[in-house]
Design a protein around this motif. Structure first.
Motif, PDB file in Angstrom:
ATOM      1  N   VAL A 275       0.873  -1.169   0.000  1.00  0.00           N
ATOM      2  CA  VAL A 275       0.000   0.000   0.000  1.00  0.00           C
ATOM      3  C   VAL A 275       0.915   1.224   0.000  1.00  0.00           C
ATOM      4  CG1 VAL A 275      -1.711   1.302   1.293  1.00  0.00           C
ATOM      5  CG2 VAL A 275      -1.825  -1.188   1.222  1.00  0.00           C
ATOM      6  N   THR A 276       0.780   2.037  -1.018  1.00  0.00           N
ATOM      7  CA  THR A 276       1.716   3.158  -1.151  1.00  0.00           C
ATOM      8  C   THR A 276       1.042   4.473  -0.790  1.00  0.00           C
ATOM      9  OG1 THR A 276       1.066   3.517  -3.415  1.00  0.00           O
ATOM     10  CG2 THR A 276       2.902   2.008  -3.048  1.00  0.00           C
ATOM     11  N   ALA A 277       1.840   5.519  -0.857  1.00  0.00           N
ATOM     12  CA  ALA A 277       1.305   6.853  -0.595  1.00  0.00           C
ATOM     13  C   ALA A 277       0.154   7.159  -1.543  1.00  0.00           C
ATOM     14  CB  ALA A 277       2.409   7.888  -0.763  1.00  0.00           C
ATOM     15  N   THR A 278       0.291   6.712  -2.791  1.00  0.00           N
ATOM     16  CA  THR A 278      -0.778   6.959  -3.757  1.00  0.00           C
ATOM     17  C   THR A 278      -2.110   6.402  -3.274  1.00  0.00           C
ATOM     18  OG1 THR A 278       0.761   6.988  -5.599  1.00  0.00           O
ATOM     19  CG2 THR A 278      -1.507   6.471  -6.120  1.00  0.00           C
ATOM     20  N   ASP A 279      -2.082   5.188  -2.730  1.00  0.00           N
ATOM     21  CA  ASP A 279      -3.334   4.592  -2.229  1.00  0.00           C
ATOM     22  C   ASP A 279      -3.914   5.409  -1.090  1.00  0.00           C
ATOM     23  OD1 ASP A 279      -3.400   2.297  -3.934  1.00  0.00           O
ATOM     24  OD2 ASP A 279      -1.654   1.583  -2.819  1.00  0.00           O
ATOM     25  N   ARG A 280      -3.015   5.847  -0.205  1.00  0.00           N
ATOM     26  CA  ARG A 280      -3.507   6.613   0.945  1.00  0.00           C
ATOM     27  C   ARG A 280      -4.073   7.963   0.508  1.00  0.00           C
ATOM     28  NH1 ARG A 280       0.913   3.915   3.589  1.00  0.00           N
ATOM     29  NH2 ARG A 280       2.335   5.542   2.906  1.00  0.00           N
ATOM     30  N   ILE A 281      -3.390   8.603  -0.441  1.00  0.00           N
ATOM     31  CA  ILE A 281      -3.901   9.900  -0.920  1.00  0.00           C
ATOM     32  C   ILE A 281      -5.240   9.705  -1.622  1.00  0.00           C
ATOM     33  CG2 ILE A 281      -3.467  11.813  -2.514  1.00  0.00           C
ATOM     34  CD1 ILE A 281      -0.449  11.307  -2.021  1.00  0.00           C
ATOM     35  N   ALA A 370      -1.223  22.122 -16.021  1.00  0.00           N
ATOM     36  CA  ALA A 370      -0.043  21.264 -16.205  1.00  0.00           C
ATOM     37  C   ALA A 370       0.402  20.687 -14.867  1.00  0.00           C
ATOM     38  CB  ALA A 370       1.098  22.058 -16.851  1.00  0.00           C
ATOM     39  N   LEU A 371       0.328  21.499 -13.834  1.00  0.00           N
ATOM     40  CA  LEU A 371       0.693  21.018 -12.500  1.00  0.00           C
ATOM     41  C   LEU A 371      -0.222  19.881 -12.065  1.00  0.00           C
ATOM     42  CD1 LEU A 371       1.529  24.114 -10.291  1.00  0.00           C
ATOM     43  CD2 LEU A 371       2.908  22.074 -10.655  1.00  0.00           C
ATOM     44  N   LEU A 372      -1.540  20.106 -12.215  1.00  0.00           N
ATOM     45  CA  LEU A 372      -2.502  19.078 -11.801  1.00  0.00           C
ATOM     46  C   LEU A 372      -2.300  17.799 -12.609  1.00  0.00           C
ATOM     47  CD1 LEU A 372      -5.738  21.210 -11.365  1.00  0.00           C
ATOM     48  CD2 LEU A 372      -4.294  20.254  -9.579  1.00  0.00           C
ATOM     49  N   GLU A 373      -2.020  17.971 -13.898  1.00  0.00           N
ATOM     50  CA  GLU A 373      -1.782  16.817 -14.752  1.00  0.00           C
ATOM     51  C   GLU A 373      -0.503  16.099 -14.335  1.00  0.00           C
ATOM     52  OE1 GLU A 373      -3.226  16.456 -18.575  1.00  0.00           O
ATOM     53  OE2 GLU A 373      -2.879  14.486 -17.726  1.00  0.00           O
ATOM     54  N   GLU A 374       0.562  16.867 -14.119  1.00  0.00           N
ATOM     55  CA  GLU A 374       1.863  16.311 -13.747  1.00  0.00           C
ATOM     56  C   GLU A 374       1.796  15.493 -12.469  1.00  0.00           C
ATOM     57  OE1 GLU A 374       5.612  16.649 -14.199  1.00  0.00           O
ATOM     58  OE2 GLU A 374       4.768  16.325 -16.174  1.00  0.00           O
ATOM     59  N   VAL A 375       1.112  16.018 -11.459  1.00  0.00           N
ATOM     60  CA  VAL A 375       1.075  15.268 -10.208  1.00  0.00           C
ATOM     61  C   VAL A 375       0.145  14.064 -10.311  1.00  0.00           C
ATOM     62  CG1 VAL A 375       1.657  17.224  -8.747  1.00  0.00           C
ATOM     63  CG2 VAL A 375      -0.726  16.682  -9.149  1.00  0.00           C
ATOM     64  N   GLY A 376      -0.702  14.033 -11.338  1.00  0.00           N
ATOM     65  CA  GLY A 376      -1.550  12.861 -11.539  1.00  0.00           C
ATOM     66  C   GLY A 376      -2.982  13.060 -11.072  1.00  0.00           C
ATOM     67  N   TYR A 377      -3.344  14.303 -10.733  1.00  0.00           N
ATOM     68  CA  TYR A 377      -4.670  14.523 -10.153  1.00  0.00           C
ATOM     69  C   TYR A 377      -5.782  14.554 -11.199  1.00  0.00           C
ATOM     70  CZ  TYR A 377      -8.338  16.542  -7.237  1.00  0.00           C
ATOM     71  OH  TYR A 377      -9.515  16.761  -6.567  1.00  0.00           O
ATOM     72  N   LEU A 378      -5.478  15.033 -12.409  1.00  0.00           N
ATOM     73  CA  LEU A 378      -6.536  15.177 -13.402  1.00  0.00           C
ATOM     74  C   LEU A 378      -7.211  13.848 -13.722  1.00  0.00           C
ATOM     75  CD1 LEU A 378      -5.658  17.812 -16.094  1.00  0.00           C
ATOM     76  CD2 LEU A 378      -7.129  17.961 -14.109  1.00  0.00           C
ATOM     77  N   ALA A 379      -6.435  12.784 -13.754  1.00  0.00           N
ATOM     78  CA  ALA A 379      -7.020  11.468 -14.043  1.00  0.00           C
ATOM     79  C   ALA A 379      -8.080  11.125 -13.000  1.00  0.00           C
ATOM     80  CB  ALA A 379      -5.938  10.404 -14.063  1.00  0.00           C
ATOM     81  N   ARG A 380      -7.869  11.539 -11.767  1.00  0.00           N
ATOM     82  CA  ARG A 380      -8.848  11.274 -10.704  1.00  0.00           C
ATOM     83  C   ARG A 380     -10.131  12.071 -10.930  1.00  0.00           C
ATOM     84  NH1 ARG A 380      -3.599   9.490 -10.093  1.00  0.00           N
ATOM     85  NH2 ARG A 380      -3.577   7.862  -8.513  1.00  0.00           N
ATOM     86  N   MET A 498      -4.649   5.439 -13.820  1.00  0.00           N
ATOM     87  CA  MET A 498      -4.440   6.509 -12.868  1.00  0.00           C
ATOM     88  C   MET A 498      -2.999   6.433 -12.378  1.00  0.00           C
ATOM     89  SD  MET A 498      -8.014   7.142 -11.221  1.00  0.00           S
ATOM     90  CE  MET A 498      -8.680   5.633 -10.620  1.00  0.00           C
ATOM     91  N   PRO A 499      -2.214   7.395 -12.818  1.00  0.00           N
ATOM     92  CA  PRO A 499      -0.783   7.324 -12.528  1.00  0.00           C
ATOM     93  C   PRO A 499      -0.486   7.483 -11.032  1.00  0.00           C
ATOM     94  CG  PRO A 499      -1.336   9.415 -13.565  1.00  0.00           C
ATOM     95  CD  PRO A 499      -2.574   8.586 -13.591  1.00  0.00           C
ATOM     96  N   VAL A 500       0.691   7.052 -10.670  1.00  0.00           N
ATOM     97  CA  VAL A 500       1.161   7.217  -9.302  1.00  0.00           C
ATOM     98  C   VAL A 500       1.365   8.713  -9.044  1.00  0.00           C
ATOM     99  CG1 VAL A 500       3.135   6.743  -7.789  1.00  0.00           C
ATOM    100  CG2 VAL A 500       2.279   4.981  -9.345  1.00  0.00           C
ATOM    101  N   TYR A 501       0.960   9.186  -7.867  1.00  0.00           N
ATOM    102  CA  TYR A 501       1.190  10.601  -7.541  1.00  0.00           C
ATOM    103  C   TYR A 501       2.675  10.871  -7.425  1.00  0.00           C
ATOM    104  CZ  TYR A 501      -3.728  11.340  -6.380  1.00  0.00           C
ATOM    105  OH  TYR A 501      -5.083  11.461  -6.440  1.00  0.00           O
ATOM    106  N   ARG A 502       3.108  11.965  -7.951  1.00  0.00           N
ATOM    107  CA  ARG A 502       4.528  12.311  -7.834  1.00  0.00           C
ATOM    108  C   ARG A 502       4.670  13.823  -7.916  1.00  0.00           C
ATOM    109  NH1 ARG A 502       6.117  10.744 -14.016  1.00  0.00           N
ATOM    110  NH2 ARG A 502       4.452  12.045 -14.787  1.00  0.00           N
ATOM    111  N   ALA A 503       5.806  14.285  -7.406  1.00  0.00           N
ATOM    112  CA  ALA A 503       6.056  15.726  -7.442  1.00  0.00           C
ATOM    113  C   ALA A 503       6.159  16.161  -8.889  1.00  0.00           C
ATOM    114  CB  ALA A 503       7.356  16.038  -6.710  1.00  0.00           C
ATOM    115  N   PRO A 504       5.693  17.356  -9.204  1.00  0.00           N
ATOM    116  CA  PRO A 504       5.762  17.801 -10.595  1.00  0.00           C
ATOM    117  C   PRO A 504       7.199  17.955 -11.060  1.00  0.00           C
ATOM    118  CG  PRO A 504       5.078  19.606  -9.167  1.00  0.00           C
ATOM    119  CD  PRO A 504       5.090  18.365  -8.330  1.00  0.00           C
ATOM    120  N   HIS A 505       7.399  17.677 -12.328  1.00  0.00           N
ATOM    121  CA  HIS A 505       8.707  17.874 -12.914  1.00  0.00           C
ATOM    122  C   HIS A 505       8.688  19.276 -13.527  1.00  0.00           C
ATOM    123  CE1 HIS A 505      12.048  17.211 -15.797  1.00  0.00           C
ATOM    124  NE2 HIS A 505      12.524  16.559 -14.763  1.00  0.00           N
ATOM    125  N   TRP A 506       9.445  20.200 -12.915  1.00  0.00           N
ATOM    126  CA  TRP A 506       9.273  21.612 -13.263  1.00  0.00           C
ATOM    127  C   TRP A 506       9.631  21.928 -14.696  1.00  0.00           C
ATOM    128  CZ3 TRP A 506       6.073  24.225 -10.529  1.00  0.00           C
ATOM    129  CH2 TRP A 506       5.844  23.828  -9.211  1.00  0.00           C
TER     130      TRP A 506
END
Lengths: 727, 77
Positions: A275-281, A370-380, A498-506
């Motif tokens: 169970v990763t951070a992504t699951d918890r978030i 782009a930020l929301l997409e990068e971190v993976g939130y838009l898919a949610r 739904m991608p794994v959440y990650r910090a945005p790549h600037w």
């Protein structure tokens, strides 16, 4: 486009392919940086990026970033582009070699497309991405064995840290220089497939048996096939009773059976997925109850940033433009004719402003998205709102466009590129401008108190809110209707990773923003300049001696004691507008808008609103001989409470009467009807230009203009009649 | 007599089951390409706020499916 970026014969064409979420675009950005351009594949609105870099020994490389795909049996327009190019060796984008980016943490599923590409006999490097993550998760890969079993070079990289990119570049160089013919085949076709492939090869210049098989599978939509070729393929498929879909599933399963043991043999991974951070978030962010509210909160934040961004940057743009206009006037006035100065300041610079004012908004919105997409939130968000938006012919991603449309439709429509299904994207583009944008606010501020002079602040605020509600209802309602009317052959899927959440790549975020802004400016400046110039012409010239007539009329008014000598300048400006082509046009359309309660002055206001809706106010200031106070009142508006703004304009409007009946123009019926008109009509040239650019055709922009205009007309008329009936 | 298999939407939240086969070839193509294979263990993570969409996990891959799509996946009991 692709043609736009000149590509000489010697340039090595390298295709970058991989599944969605494999980190492909990060690798692309790392390799090419700012030396990239975005365009569309010819004939389709699928975005493609092309970038440049040079290999160590000096060979120039054109890196083509293909849309992410899961297999060569595509289900979306995006994925089809890849097949369209790879199945056609004479396509201008057909690559000399390929770099296949695979997420090493889920290698198995990436190997499907990889092995399909291998069978097309194009030299391919397997770039195992996210090596940093793999290490952290305890995944170990034996690259030598993997390379031997797949018969292709394997390189470990990390797109995010840039680790091992030189090795990737070296592998590209080696493969490009290699004299050995590339030979790799992975999949053994079954008898049915062999028969089809052979039959296709007998009729077409056969480059490769698997490519021949793909022609048979995809004959119905491959656009490079001529009608004759299509017919030939039809006959082959029919006579051999080829069951394309079943064969596709079969092939996929056989491939899995083939490469699963290879993965097992070469990749060591932990047997359970922790169970990763992504699951918890996700337990919070996609929660059945909190999830949507959190999303609306995030969107509200986005909306507010753009809204306040507009208030601030709008001021900058205004002052920059004022400075520019003043400078131009002092520079040019001594040396050129009055109309030239006027054209440059009111035509050209106005157009320049029309583009400039959107730049900060587009930059802000694309940054946030782009930020929301990068971190993976838009898919949610897509997952949560898919069902709701689909009732209205859109999809989960459309909700982002609709909410940003509350700030400005232009960046919102640019943002719809993330919607994969063409019909859903088109509907989103067509209905987004219904949402009340920030340019409508100043108009509402004038019209609401004028329409309801006896009401109090509280009622005005409610009417203001009702304008927003009206926009939302119109957007959803039209979406619902368009969904019923429009036919689409393209199946719509959700099936979304739904991608794994990650910090945005600037670097990705920054390059996206630069790209979006550049794309917008290059796409709109010409048409906008044309329209502002045309509007300038219409309001500056007219039949006969406009200036002379205006001067005379103003003098007559002053002599007759109707107006004071002190307002002579304002009076002349007002008459000049009245006698211009725009004024004539306003009077010509008066019979058409009279049923809604409007007079010719409102007609001019509506016509000039085409520049941007808030221009209604400044036009009204001129018409009501208030030109000299207009600028001051608009400037003071920022410090006043909303319904106190523009007071002298509102006073003049409230007093005005119709020419024929001598009745007041701004009754509650007229005022409310005009409000409805401004809420619903398509009056923004920038939006129309962007709609044309995004849909590829004027057709949709025209349709939108007519549709929104008719709806506005009919509903305004109904409002006028109803209020008159009640009052 | 043919026994009816359970389909994916019948799983409760956080319940898992093994996929056996797909009922729709074109979706099967898409799902297998995304990593949902016959024999894979599928976990129903949760349902979407408005129902009708499912958040599932297969081999560590997280996917969102519409109910029409999820219905084509048959499960063991």
């Amino acid at each position: 486009m692709l043609g736009k970026m000149e590509r000489s014969e010697q340039v090595l064409k390298v295709g970058l392919i991989g599944n969605p979420n494999s980190g492909k675009s990060t690798v692309f950005n790392q390799l090419t940086g700012l030396r990239q351009k975005t365009g569309n594949f010819p004939g389709v609105t699928v975005e493609v990026k092309e970038g440049r870099f040079t290999l160590p020994k000096g060979q120039a490389v054109a890196l083509i970033d293909f849309p992410g795909a899961y297999s060569l049996y595509p289900t979306s327009t995006d994925e089809k582009v890849l097949v369209e190019v790879l199945a056609n060796t004479s396509d201008p984008n057909f690559p000399d070699l390929l770099v296949f980016v695979a997420d090493v943490t889920h290698l198995e599923k990436h190997l499907l497309l990889f092995t399909q590409v291998l069978d097309l006999n194009i030299p391919t490097i397997l770039a195992l991405n996210m090596s940093d993550v793999a290490e952290a998760e305890g995944i170990k890969v034996n690259p030598t064995r993997l390379s031997a079993q797949l018969q292709a070079p394997v390189v470990f990289i990390s797109g995010r840290t840039g680790e091992n990119l030189p090795q990737l570049i070296q592998a590209i160089e080696q493969l490009a220089e290699s004299r050995d013919p590339w030979k790799s085949s992975f999949y053994k076709m079954n008898n049915d497939e062999l028969r089809i492939s052979e039959a296709v090869c007998q009729n077409f210049a056969c480059t490769n048996p698997y490519r021949a098989l793909l022609l048979a599978h995809h004959k119905d939509w491959l656009r490079f096939l001529s009608p004759a070729e299509h017919a030939t393929l039809d006959t082959i498929v029919k006579t051999k009773q080829f069951q394309s879909l079943l064969q596709q599933v079969d092939e996929t399963m056989v491939r899995y059976d083939q490469f699963t043991p290879i993965v097992r043999d070469t990749v060591q991974q932990p047997s359970v997925f922790p169970v990763t951070a992504t699951d918890r978030i996700d337990a919070i962010l996609t929660h059945r109850i909190f999830g949507p509210f959190l999303f609306l909160g995030v969107m509200l934040l986005v909306f507010m940033v753009i809204f306040y961004g507009y208030e601030i940057t709008g001021g900058w743009v205004e002052s920059t433009m004022a400075w520019l206009i003043e400078g131009t006037e002092t520079l040019l006035q001594p040396v050129s004719a009055g109309w030239v100065v006027d054209f440059i300041t009111k035509g050209v610079l106005e157009g320049f402003k029309g583009v400039l004012v959107f730049v900060p908004q587009i930059a802000l919105l694309s940054l946030l998205i782009a930020l929301l997409e990068e971190v993976g939130y838009l898919a949610r968000a897509v997952f949560m709102f898919d069902k709701m938006m689909r009732r209205f012919g859109m999809n989960g991603r459309s909700i982002v466009a609709l909410i940003s449309g509350g700030a400005c439709a232009v960046p919102a429509i640019k943002g719809t590129r993330t919607i994969g299904n063409w019909k859903e994207r088109l509907i989103t583009i067509l209905v987004t401008p219904f949402i009340s944008c920030s340019a409508r606010i100043p108009v509402y501020m004038v019209l609401i108190p004028v329409a309801l002079p006896n009401a109090n602040w509280w009622v005005w605020a409610q009417v203001f809110g009702a304008m927003y509600l009206l926009g939302v209802l119109a957007a959803l309602g039209s979406g619902w209707i368009l969904n019923k009317v429009m036919k689409s052959r393209e199946a719509t899927f959700l099936a979304l990773e739904m991608p794994v959440y990650r910090a945005p790549h600037w670097k990705n975020v920054w390059l996206t923003v630069v790209d979006k802004v550049a794309n917008f400016v290059s796409g709109v400046w010409k048409p906008i300049l044309l329209i502002t110039s045309a509007l300038w012409f219409l309001s500056s010239f007219g039949p006969g001696d406009v200036a002379g007539k205006a001067e005379q009329s103003a003098a007559e008014d002053i002599e007759a004691g109707i107006a004071a000598d002190s307002v002579r300048g304002d009076l002349e400006a007002s008459y000049r507008l009245e006698y211009s082509w725009a004024g004539k046009l306003g009077k010509t359309i008066e019979p058409v808008i009279r049923p809604l309660g409007y007079d010719w002055k409102i007609g001019i206001g509506i016509l000039s609103s085409f520049l941007a809706r808030e221009v209604f106010n400044s036009t009204m200031y001129i018409i009501y001989s208030l030109e000299s106070v207009g600028a001051a009142e608009e400037e003071a508006a920022g410090d006043q409470s909303p319904f106190e703004r523009y007071s002298s304009l509102k006073d003049k409007m409230a007093m005005d009467t119709h020419r024929d009946s001598r009745e007041k123009i701004y009754t509650p019926a007229t005022g409310l009807s005009l409000l409805v008109f401004y809420a619903l009509a398509m009056q923004c040239m920038s939006t129309l230009v962007v709609v044309k650019n995004e849909t590829g055709r004027w057709r949709w922009a025209v349709l939108q203009f007519v549709f929104m205009g008719s709806l506005a007309y009919v509903l305004s008329w109904i409002t006028y009649m109803l209020v008159n009936l009640i009052a | 007599m043919q026994r009816r298999h359970r389909t994916l939407p019948e799983l409760k939240a956080s319940e898992s089951a093994q996929a056996i086969s797909f009922t729709d070839p074109s979706l099967a193509c898409k799902l297998t390409a995304m990593g949902v294979l016959p024999g894979a263990i599928i976990e129903m993570v949760r349902k979407s706020p408005f129902g009708d969409a499912f958040y599932i996990k297969v081999d560590g891959i997280r996917l969102a499916l519409r109910s029409e799509e999820a219905q084509t996946i048959l499960l063991t009991d």
